[in-house]
Design a protein around this motif. Structure first.
Motif, PDB file in Angstrom:
ATOM      1  N   VAL A 265      -3.768   9.461   1.724  1.00 41.17           N
ATOM      2  CA  VAL A 265      -4.325   8.176   2.147  1.00 41.17           C
ATOM      3  C   VAL A 265      -3.442   7.060   1.605  1.00 41.17           C
ATOM      4  O   VAL A 265      -3.100   7.047   0.413  1.00 41.17           O
ATOM      5  N   LEU A 266      -3.058   6.137   2.479  1.00 44.05           N
ATOM      6  CA  LEU A 266      -2.306   4.945   2.079  1.00 44.05           C
ATOM      7  C   LEU A 266      -3.308   3.794   1.983  1.00 44.05           C
ATOM      8  O   LEU A 266      -3.763   3.277   2.998  1.00 44.05           O
ATOM      9  N   PHE A 267      -3.645   3.427   0.772  1.00 43.38           N
ATOM     10  CA  PHE A 267      -4.668   2.417   0.508  1.00 43.38           C
ATOM     11  C   PHE A 267      -3.992   1.148   0.004  1.00 43.38           C
ATOM     12  O   PHE A 267      -3.415   1.126  -1.081  1.00 43.38           O
ATOM     13  N   SER A 268      -4.038   0.103   0.809  1.00 43.09           N
ATOM     14  CA  SER A 268      -3.423  -1.169   0.450  1.00 43.09           C
ATOM     15  C   SER A 268      -4.514  -2.191   0.150  1.00 43.09           C
ATOM     16  O   SER A 268      -5.513  -2.268   0.859  1.00 43.09           O
ATOM     17  N   SER A 269      -4.313  -2.985  -0.891  1.00 45.32           N
ATOM     18  CA  SER A 269      -5.368  -3.888  -1.331  1.00 45.32           C
ATOM     19  C   SER A 269      -4.775  -5.192  -1.840  1.00 45.32           C
ATOM     20  O   SER A 269      -3.581  -5.289  -2.122  1.00 45.32           O
ATOM     21  N   PHE A 270      -5.646  -6.195  -1.937  1.00 50.84           N
ATOM     22  CA  PHE A 270      -5.315  -7.447  -2.613  1.00 50.84           C
ATOM     23  C   PHE A 270      -6.511  -7.749  -3.512  1.00 50.84           C
ATOM     24  O   PHE A 270      -7.264  -8.682  -3.296  1.00 50.84           O
ATOM     25  N   SER A 271      -6.687  -6.883  -4.504  1.00 54.96           N
ATOM     26  CA  SER A 271      -7.881  -6.950  -5.342  1.00 54.96           C
ATOM     27  C   SER A 271      -7.508  -6.865  -6.811  1.00 54.96           C
ATOM     28  O   SER A 271      -6.545  -6.192  -7.186  1.00 54.96           O
ATOM     29  N   GLN A 272      -8.307  -7.520  -7.623  1.00 57.83           N
ATOM     30  CA  GLN A 272      -8.146  -7.430  -9.075  1.00 57.83           C
ATOM     31  C   GLN A 272      -9.324  -6.684  -9.699  1.00 57.83           C
ATOM     32  O   GLN A 272      -9.672  -6.918 -10.856  1.00 57.83           O
ATOM     33  N   ASP A 273      -9.911  -5.787  -8.931  1.00 59.48           N
ATOM     34  CA  ASP A 273     -11.025  -4.978  -9.421  1.00 59.48           C
ATOM     35  C   ASP A 273     -10.497  -3.623  -9.888  1.00 59.48           C
ATOM     36  O   ASP A 273     -10.112  -2.785  -9.064  1.00 59.48           O
ATOM     37  N   PRO A 274     -10.493  -3.359 -11.188  1.00 60.09           N
ATOM     38  CA  PRO A 274      -9.957  -2.084 -11.672  1.00 60.09           C
ATOM     39  C   PRO A 274     -10.775  -0.880 -11.229  1.00 60.09           C
ATOM     40  O   PRO A 274     -10.269   0.249 -11.227  1.00 60.09           O
ATOM     41  N   VAL A 275     -12.026  -1.099 -10.838  1.00 59.05           N
ATOM     42  CA  VAL A 275     -12.866   0.009 -10.380  1.00 59.05           C
ATOM     43  C   VAL A 275     -12.304   0.634  -9.106  1.00 59.05           C
ATOM     44  O   VAL A 275     -12.508   1.818  -8.843  1.00 59.05           O
ATOM     45  N   PHE A 276     -11.578  -0.153  -8.310  1.00 62.93           N
ATOM     46  CA  PHE A 276     -10.980   0.397  -7.099  1.00 62.93           C
ATOM     47  C   PHE A 276     -10.076   1.584  -7.439  1.00 62.93           C
ATOM     48  O   PHE A 276     -10.026   2.578  -6.705  1.00 62.93           O
TER      49      PHE A 276
END
Length: 277
Positions: free
Chosen positions: A168-179
């Motif tokens: 899976v290629l998961f791209s994000s713009f998040s500062q949530d370490p739980v991700f």
């Protein structure tokens, strides 16, 4: 097969972003990567970082298209697959998609993943939702694409498992370490590689990297807020992945099919009476 997870600094300037993307593409190529993945909004910037900038979508799309053309051409020159996040303009008054472009090693856009599970802010004020999963085959491996808060929707990743996805290629713009924690859980539960790409400014919470089918990180960029790139080999014969890939994954497929259990169903009153001591 070697893949690269990029960690570029992402701004709202597509010209600046495009230059960073191409530099990391060249680095990925030099390090032997067959595919390089970029974060959500890598080309255009992302609404979450600058709502005022994108309000009403009164922006100049010409440099976005120009930079995308340059990136696409370079992918062909480098013989490199590229998965690139960006806002995708629609027609007239329709809001853009929040997308991942799939650019082949021939220098062609061969598919595009449009984020399906948008946040409340995204879907009510900024983006049009997508509705289709995207799977792409590269060098004997099957990849599925996902974006940011979709990490919270297990059905996205179970569907990719049923479609035979290896990574899976998961791209994000998040500062949530739980991700990152959730991504490790999916990787371990589904026995898949899980590549994570975030902007450099998000890296202190969760740097870019690749998780193995056993649920452990195989490599990560620095969590220091700087641009970077990590390259990892997808190796089905790696000894540390023997159990995950060749024991657990096929057994879990058998378990999900259920036949092995129905064949052994028993008719017993002490089974059917669930109040019996």
């Amino acid at each position: 097969m070697t893949i690269a997870a990029a960690q570029p600094l992402v701004t709202c300037d597509p010209v600046e972003n495009g230059a960073v993307v191409r530099a990391l593409m060249r680095e990925a190529h030099e390090r032997g990567a067959r595919l390089v993945q970029f974060p959500e909004g890598a080309l255009t910037g992302y609404v979450g970082q600058a709502k005022r900038h994108f309000a009403g979508w009164n922006i100049d799309w010409a440099p976005v298209r120009a930079q995308l053309d340059e990136i696409t051409a370079l992918a062909g020159e480098l013989d490199l697959w590229v998965v690139l996040g960006g806002n995708h303009r629609l027609t007239g008054p329709h809001r853009p998609h929040n997308s991942l472009y799939v650019i082949s090693n021939r220098g062609e856009i061969v598919d595009r993943y449009d984020k399906r599970y948008l946040s409340h802010t995204e879907v009510t004020g900024y983006y049009s939702p997508g509705f289709e999963p995207v799977v792409v085959d590269v060098s004997g491996f099957r990849f599925g694409l996902a974006l940011c808060i979709e990490i919270n929707f297990a059905e996205v990743f179970l569907d990719y498992l049923h479609r035979g996805v290896d990574c899976v290629l998961f791209s994000s713009f998040s500062q949530d370490p739980v991700f990152g924690v959730i991504a490790q859980g999916y990787a371990a539960a589904n026995c898949q590689w899980f590549s994570v790409s975030v902007p450099a400014q998000c890296s202190p919470a969760m740097p870019s990297g690749v998780i193995g089918p056993h649920g452990s990180w195989l490599g990560q960029c620095a969590a220091d807020g700087h641009s970077g790139l990590v390259c990892v080999d997808l190796d089905r014969q790696a000894p540390e992945l023997e159990v995950a890939l060749h024991v657990a994954r096929p057994w879990r497929a058998t378990a999900r099919a259920g036949t092995i259990y129905t064949q052994r169903r028993v008719a017993d009153p002490r089974s059917s009476d669930r109040t019996a001591p």
